[in-house]
Design a protein around this motif. Structure first.
Motif, mmCIF file in Angstrom:
data_model
loop_
_atom_site.group_PDB
_atom_site.id
_atom_site.type_symbol
_atom_site.label_atom_id
_atom_site.label_comp_id
_atom_site.label_asym_id
_atom_site.label_seq_id
_atom_site.Cartn_x
_atom_site.Cartn_y
_atom_site.Cartn_z
ATOM 1 N N LEU A 3 1.784 4.810 4.210
ATOM 2 C CA LEU A 3 3.112 4.410 3.811
ATOM 3 C C LEU A 3 3.651 5.235 2.564
ATOM 4 N N VAL A 5 7.461 5.825 0.224
ATOM 5 C CA VAL A 5 8.916 5.393 -0.006
ATOM 6 C C VAL A 5 9.396 6.618 -0.591
ATOM 7 N N THR A 64 1.298 -1.015 -1.420
ATOM 8 C CA THR A 64 1.929 -1.830 -0.644
ATOM 9 C C THR A 64 3.319 -1.267 -0.437
ATOM 10 N N GLU A 65 3.941 -1.692 0.814
ATOM 11 C CA GLU A 65 5.464 -1.729 0.762
ATOM 12 C C GLU A 65 6.056 -2.477 -0.395
ATOM 13 N N LEU A 68 5.629 -0.679 -3.609
ATOM 14 C CA LEU A 68 6.290 0.670 -3.657
ATOM 15 C C LEU A 68 7.736 0.317 -3.767
ATOM 16 N N LEU A 69 8.517 -0.728 -3.186
ATOM 17 C CA LEU A 69 9.718 -1.110 -3.380
ATOM 18 C C LEU A 69 10.114 -1.759 -4.588
ATOM 19 N N SER A 72 10.285 1.314 -6.890
ATOM 20 C CA SER A 72 11.390 2.020 -6.679
ATOM 21 C C SER A 72 12.968 1.391 -7.415
ATOM 22 N N VAL A 89 11.965 3.508 3.753
ATOM 23 C CA VAL A 89 10.625 3.207 3.824
ATOM 24 C C VAL A 89 10.194 4.034 5.097
ATOM 25 N N THR A 90 9.246 4.742 5.063
ATOM 26 C CA THR A 90 8.753 5.765 6.060
ATOM 27 C C THR A 90 7.158 5.994 5.971
ATOM 28 N N ASP A 91 6.668 7.052 6.297
ATOM 29 C CA ASP A 91 5.506 7.443 6.182
ATOM 30 C C ASP A 91 5.196 8.967 5.985
ATOM 31 N N ARG A 101 13.582 3.063 7.097
ATOM 32 C CA ARG A 101 14.434 1.787 6.905
ATOM 33 C C ARG A 101 15.063 1.971 5.512
#
Length: 107
Positions: A3, A5, A64-65, A68-69, A72, A89-91, A101
């Protein structure tokens, strides 16, 4: 594959600087903050930041997403960082930068 970001910050010059001063001192401030995140174990920088379109982009992995968010979002609220930041959000296997996204920052 991991994952990733991307944090996109508009390349807006800092107001009030003298003409000979570097117009984007917030880039170094964000880079220092990302080192702190790594030392905390919160997230890791994936690569060096780079200019992309009208933004400067920083990359985060290693959480985790939600983590990371959250990191951010903290970047977007640092003093001096221009308004209008967003995350993608990508990889790490994405075929190109700037896809994924979109999440407006701060959360």
């Amino acid at each position: 594959m991991a994952l990733l970001v991307e944090i996109h910050v508009p390349l807006t010059p800092t107001p009030g600087l003298k003409p000979w001063e570097y117009p984007f001192p917030w880039i170094e401030q964000v880079e220092d903050f990302l080192i702190e995140l790594e030392e905390e174990g919160t997230a890791e920088s994936y690569d060096e930041g780079t200019e992309f379109r009208a933004c400067f982009v920083f990359f985060l992995v290693g959480a985790t997403e939600a983590g990371l968010l959250a990191a951010s979002s903290r970047v977007a609220t640092l003093k001096g960082v221009p308004a209008g930041s967003f995350a993608l959000v990508t990889d790490t296997e994405a075929p190109e930068m700037g896809t994924g996204r979109r999440v407006d920052l701060p959360l």
